[in-house]
Enzyme design. Structure first.
Site, PDB file in Angstrom:
ATOM      1  N   GLY A 159       0.839  -1.203   0.000  1.00 36.94           N
ATOM      2  CA  GLY A 159       0.000   0.000   0.000  1.00 36.94           C
ATOM      3  C   GLY A 159       0.868   1.246   0.000  1.00 36.94           C
ATOM      4  O   GLY A 159       2.097   1.169   0.080  1.00 36.94           O
TER       5      GLY A 159
ATOM      6  N   GLY B 162       0.508  -1.085   6.478  1.00 37.80           N
ATOM      7  CA  GLY B 162      -0.568  -0.113   6.620  1.00 37.80           C
ATOM      8  C   GLY B 162      -1.869  -0.804   6.997  1.00 37.80           C
ATOM      9  O   GLY B 162      -1.895  -2.006   7.292  1.00 37.80           O
ATOM     10  N   ALA B 163      -2.949  -0.051   6.997  1.00 31.58           N
ATOM     11  CA  ALA B 163      -4.273  -0.622   7.274  1.00 31.58           C
ATOM     12  C   ALA B 163      -5.331   0.269   6.642  1.00 31.58           C
ATOM     13  O   ALA B 163      -5.092   1.451   6.384  1.00 31.58           O
ATOM     14  CB  ALA B 163      -4.512  -0.725   8.776  1.00 31.58           C
ATOM     15  N   ASP B 164      -6.479  -0.320   6.391  1.00 34.22           N
ATOM     16  CA  ASP B 164      -7.609   0.471   5.879  1.00 34.22           C
ATOM     17  C   ASP B 164      -8.400   1.078   7.018  1.00 34.22           C
ATOM     18  O   ASP B 164      -8.930   2.176   6.900  1.00 34.22           O
ATOM     19  CB  ASP B 164      -8.485  -0.421   4.997  1.00 34.22           C
ATOM     20  CG  ASP B 164      -7.700  -0.921   3.809  1.00 34.22           C
ATOM     21  OD1 ASP B 164      -7.245  -0.079   3.021  1.00 34.22           O
ATOM     22  OD2 ASP B 164      -7.490  -2.140   3.687  1.00 34.22           O
TER      23      ASP B 164
ATOM     24  N   LYS C 125      -7.850  -4.865   6.721  1.00 34.63           N
ATOM     25  CA  LYS C 125      -6.828  -4.741   5.696  1.00 34.63           C
ATOM     26  C   LYS C 125      -7.312  -5.421   4.412  1.00 34.63           C
ATOM     27  O   LYS C 125      -8.300  -6.121   4.416  1.00 34.63           O
ATOM     28  CB  LYS C 125      -5.517  -5.386   6.172  1.00 34.63           C
ATOM     29  CG  LYS C 125      -4.813  -4.537   7.226  1.00 34.63           C
ATOM     30  CD  LYS C 125      -3.445  -5.080   7.615  1.00 34.63           C
ATOM     31  CE  LYS C 125      -2.506  -5.331   6.481  1.00 34.63           C
ATOM     32  NZ  LYS C 125      -2.251  -4.177   5.602  1.00 34.63           N
ATOM     33  N   GLY C 126      -6.579  -5.165   3.345  1.00 37.61           N
ATOM     34  CA  GLY C 126      -6.897  -5.827   2.090  1.00 37.61           C
ATOM     35  C   GLY C 126      -7.413  -4.899   1.016  1.00 37.61           C
ATOM     36  O   GLY C 126      -7.770  -5.347  -0.073  1.00 37.61           O
ATOM     37  N   GLY C 127      -7.425  -3.583   1.324  1.00 41.42           N
ATOM     38  CA  GLY C 127      -7.842  -2.626   0.298  1.00 41.42           C
ATOM     39  C   GLY C 127      -6.978  -2.724  -0.953  1.00 41.42           C
ATOM     40  O   GLY C 127      -7.436  -2.490  -2.069  1.00 41.42           O
TER      41      GLY C 127
ATOM     42  N   GLU D  48      -0.377 -10.611   3.539  1.00 46.57           N
ATOM     43  CA  GLU D  48      -0.140  -9.698   4.671  1.00 46.57           C
ATOM     44  C   GLU D  48      -0.362 -10.431   5.994  1.00 46.57           C
ATOM     45  O   GLU D  48       0.392 -10.256   6.950  1.00 46.57           O
ATOM     46  CB  GLU D  48      -1.062  -8.481   4.576  1.00 46.57           C
ATOM     47  CG  GLU D  48      -0.650  -7.524   3.464  1.00 46.57           C
ATOM     48  CD  GLU D  48      -1.658  -6.408   3.214  1.00 46.57           C
ATOM     49  OE1 GLU D  48      -1.241  -5.383   2.695  1.00 46.57           O
ATOM     50  OE2 GLU D  48      -2.852  -6.587   3.518  1.00 46.57           O
TER      51      GLU D  48
HETATM   52  C1  5RP Z   1      -3.252  -3.650   1.233  1.00 45.89           C
HETATM   53  C2  5RP Z   1      -3.553  -3.097   2.569  1.00 45.89           C
HETATM   54  C3  5RP Z   1      -3.062  -1.733   2.863  1.00 45.89           C
HETATM   55  O1  5RP Z   1      -2.294  -1.764   4.012  1.00 45.89           O
HETATM   56  C4  5RP Z   1      -4.227  -0.823   3.073  1.00 45.89           C
HETATM   57  O2  5RP Z   1      -5.053  -0.896   1.929  1.00 45.89           O
HETATM   58  C5  5RP Z   1      -3.786   0.622   3.323  1.00 45.89           C
HETATM   59  O3  5RP Z   1      -3.304   1.179   2.146  1.00 45.89           O
HETATM   60  P1  5RP Z   1      -2.726   2.654   2.085  1.00 45.89           P
HETATM   61  O4  5RP Z   1      -1.491   2.666   2.919  1.00 45.89           O
HETATM   62  O5  5RP Z   1      -2.435   2.875   0.615  1.00 45.89           O
HETATM   63  O6  5RP Z   1      -3.767   3.600   2.599  1.00 45.89           O
HETATM   64  O7  5RP Z   1      -4.157  -3.706   3.414  1.00 45.89           O
HETATM   65  O8  5RP Z   1      -3.859  -4.910   1.041  1.00 45.89           O
END
Ligand code: 5RP
Length: 235
Positions: free
Chosen positions: A30, A85-87, A97-99, A106
């Site tokens: 991410g 990171g995280a959503d 997570k998983g966006g 992960e």
């Molecule tokens: C990817 C994720 C990312 O950590 C989550 O989507 C956050 O992304 P970003 O740092 O771009 O906001 O889980 O699968």
């Protein structure tokens, strides 16, 4: 750089304080995790000696292009520290997570790590998880039947009329690095994240889901008030 991108970078910079010479690192996926890669690569150029395993092909390729050594997880585990990171994150450090579609790797990398530190801008810290649609990774075989089972499991848990949407990619359905599909579940408000996580893991066809429970040790949040570091309370 947008303000949000600056906050992501500030959180990533704060995570560097947790990195020690000789560590085996897990590298997240991410934009926030990529900010960490960029900052880490500067330290490596200055002589920091670390080796890493990546949570996605995208991260592996970006890390290598920055001069970060990336090897197979099986050749490196157990890892000392994973930075990702995280959503969404709540104050108990439960995560969605998983966006970016990398939730399975992960979770495997985080579970293979002694410590997981989550880096995020302040918008990711929420009172209750669920506004971000929960990604669920499913095998493509019988995916429509898995969708039915998933909807029934959600209804049984009290989540009514949840829109479950197969994620689209550039050429049709999105495929993860493991060749699976992702269903995004618009739950809106998750009442009991650990109970939901357990129930989803039992649905045949579901490979994994984006709820990370009891995995993150620290959450570094950057916002207009500065940097805040939350630590997970252990029983
Ligand atoms: C990817 C994720 C990312 O950590 C989550 O989507 C956050 O992304 P970003 O740092 O771009 O906001 O889980 O699968």
């Amino acid at each position: 750089m947008s303000e949000q991108a600056q906050f992501k970078r500030a959180a990533a910079a704060a995570a560097l304080d947790f990195v020690r010479p000789g560590m085996r690192l897990g590298l997240g996926t991410g934009s926030t995790a990529e900010a960490f890669l960029e900052l880490l690569s500067v330290r490596i150029a200055d002589g920091l000696d670390v080796v890493s395993a990546a949570t996605s092909e995208r991260t592996a390729s970006r890390a290598r292009s920055l001069g970060i050594q990336v090897v197979e997880l099986d050749d490196l585990a157990p890892l000392d520290l994973t930075i990702d990171g995280a959503d969404e994150a709540d104050s108990a450090l439960n995560l969605i997570k998983g966006g970016g579609g990398a939730l399975l790797r992960e979770k495997i990398v985080a579970a293979s790590s002694r410590q997981m530190i989550v880096i995020a801008d302040a918008s990711k810290l929420v009172d209750c998880l669920g506004a971000f649609a929960l990604p669920v990774e499913v095998v493509s075989f019988g995916a429509r039947t898995t969708l039915d089972r998933l909807e029934r499991a959600l209804t049984t848990l009290g989540y009514k009329d949840v829109a479950v949407t197969p994620r689209s990619g550039a050429d049709g359905l999105f495929r993860t690095d493991s060749g699976n599909l992702v269903f995004d579940c618009a739950l809106k408000l998750i009442h009991d994240a650990p109970a939901l996580a357990r129930a989803l893991s039992q649905v045949p066809g579901v490979v994994d889901h984006g709820l990370f429970i009891g995995l993150a040790s620290h959450l570094i949040v950057a916002g207009s008030a500065g940097i805040k570091i939350l630590e997970r309370a252990t029983a």
